[in-house]
Design a protein around this motif. Sequence first.
Motif, mmCIF file in Angstrom:
data_model
loop_
_atom_site.group_PDB
_atom_site.id
_atom_site.type_symbol
_atom_site.label_atom_id
_atom_site.label_comp_id
_atom_site.label_asym_id
_atom_site.label_seq_id
_atom_site.Cartn_x
_atom_site.Cartn_y
_atom_site.Cartn_z
ATOM 1 N N PHE A 466 0.970 -1.194 -0.246
ATOM 2 C CA PHE A 466 -0.251 0.130 -0.034
ATOM 3 C C PHE A 466 0.874 1.253 0.075
ATOM 4 N N ASP A 467 0.841 2.323 -0.925
ATOM 5 C CA ASP A 467 1.650 3.232 -1.142
ATOM 6 C C ASP A 467 2.910 3.071 -1.289
ATOM 7 N N GLY A 468 3.623 1.819 -1.877
ATOM 8 C CA GLY A 468 4.878 1.377 -1.737
ATOM 9 C C GLY A 468 5.317 0.708 -0.684
ATOM 10 N N ILE A 469 4.718 0.315 0.457
ATOM 11 C CA ILE A 469 5.006 -0.280 1.588
ATOM 12 C C ILE A 469 4.643 -1.658 1.594
ATOM 13 N N SER A 470 5.409 -2.614 1.863
ATOM 14 C CA SER A 470 4.946 -4.021 1.751
ATOM 15 C C SER A 470 3.971 -4.184 2.932
#
Length: 599
Positions: A466-470
């Motif tokens: 989500f938004d580049g965060i795993s």
Amino acid sequence: MKITLSILFAILLLSCIDHPLEPPLPPAAVSEVPENWEQAQAGRYQEKSNYIQSHQAAYDWFGNFAFSEVDGIPYIALKLLPKLAPELWGGEENFLDVVGLFIDERQQSYPIARGIGFSGLSRTEAQGNIDYASFTCGACHIGRVRLENGQIDYLDGGVNMTFNIALFRVKLYQTLQTAYAGETSDNKYQLLTQKLLDALDAVQKNNPHYFYNNFQTGNRNFDADYEAAQIALFKQDAVQTIKQFAQRAEAEYEGFGALIAKNYEGLESEMLAGFPGMADATGLSAINGYVSLRKIPVVKWFASVSLPPQPGITDFMSVWEQDKRRTGWDEGHKRLINGGGQWNGNVPMPIYRNLIAMLTLGLEKTDVRVAAFAEELLDGLPASPYPFNVDIVQAKKGQALFAQHCADCHQPKNGKVYDNLGTSMKRAYVVGTLLNYAARKQLYANCAPDTSIQLAGKDVKPCAEFDGISLEGKKDLLMSPNNEHHGYNARPLSGIWAQAPYLHNGTVPTIYHLLIPEERPTSFIKSRLDYDSQYLGFSWNSEQTVNQNEGYLFQVNVIPALSNKGHDKDIVEGEKTYRLNWSGDKQSAFAIIEYLKTL
């Protein structure tokens, strides 16, 4: 579903974890009133049209695609319901109009009402299985308003305030009882099957396009050959297919009755009939767990505990411009902050918000592609512009008042949950510890970080990050902690004109009545398509004669969950006073109303 003491103990521990408060919000920016409303209005219509065209595949999945390819109501059986009990259903053109699903004039060849999808649209192999039908995202979130010239304006991403999901389930159950003709043994399913097959033979003989209307979309033709092949597939295993369908419908009806008995004392008959444009969606989701638990003798006594502890009836929401409600990460990427979607923001991430709405139907192998396409569409889908005239001079006066008294709360990405407005808190407490745990478990089972789907011809993992965060190891974030959603979000007000009636439970008919609480009616008409442009809300006065037969009389304050109190007293935070009650200054109230039309 296995419930052990160790799991319950772990759930209780999770519910006690303390979480820091949201950081203070920055001063809100306020949209400027356009100098020329007609020009701005036309530009916004064009902007929305262009956006949908550029996201056409996502829009089609949102509007027309079923929530499962292998489960739901057998499509052929669905279209035969009025043949079994014509007195319960609508006309030949649209038998689902009695539950508020309409024929969308923009796709007149579509074989059934807007809001019903069938799996033939998404299945890779055209005749790999029978078609199953279910509601689509568009059932609740494609609305309508009648313009001054009598034409209909469609509100994509808005609210279908005529859709009555509870009444559909009740009518489905009543149709089955009619078909059983008093038979109570398992022979009733054979009787039902024979009646459906007899009706099928009759309609097929008269019209080879009865079920699919020769519908064409993309590279798939639902012509007479497709229809004949589907009928043959349906007949192959009709006895078992119809029995499973009927048993589920009966179990859901039983679960719905249990929900009503538990949380709606004094409103049983009204809840059974359903309220168009609103539902206890949390309760409908929990019914599926209730039905499952009732099948297990050792935990049958525990089934009622799986239902929400409070009534959760709310209006449907508009879902456009989700980017303005989008949550974000804290600095350590441990928590999600500054955002939230639905009424109390307990499902922070968009993909899971869409998915949990789909899980309401309790289908096997829920199609994650629908949730993913919906996220793509809704993130930037523009709100439908106000379709009537605006007094620009008044709106500019209202802009200043809005900036002073409203904008700080109703700004984008405000994740704060408000519990001090005097509204009923019943809806805010429906997701208890058990439901929170069960929801996280079910969401993760449907879409984990390693879940892979085909999206627009590509293999993607929609829940990997989500938004580049795993999201690996972050299962607990799929639902916000209970102590963070006991209250209501103050959403951005884009397209607020189309969200009427107001408050989360739809008990205040217009913005005027929201701002002038002393005049809030104890009953009004809901679900009319005509619009009250003076008070800013759909036509609500029971004494009005235009389209008198449209809508239904809605009584407020009959139970605490339907209280129309709240957002009616001024609030002091720090050194600033926010004015919410404008009863002593109606001129300013009308200026705010005029400004809200431009959002």
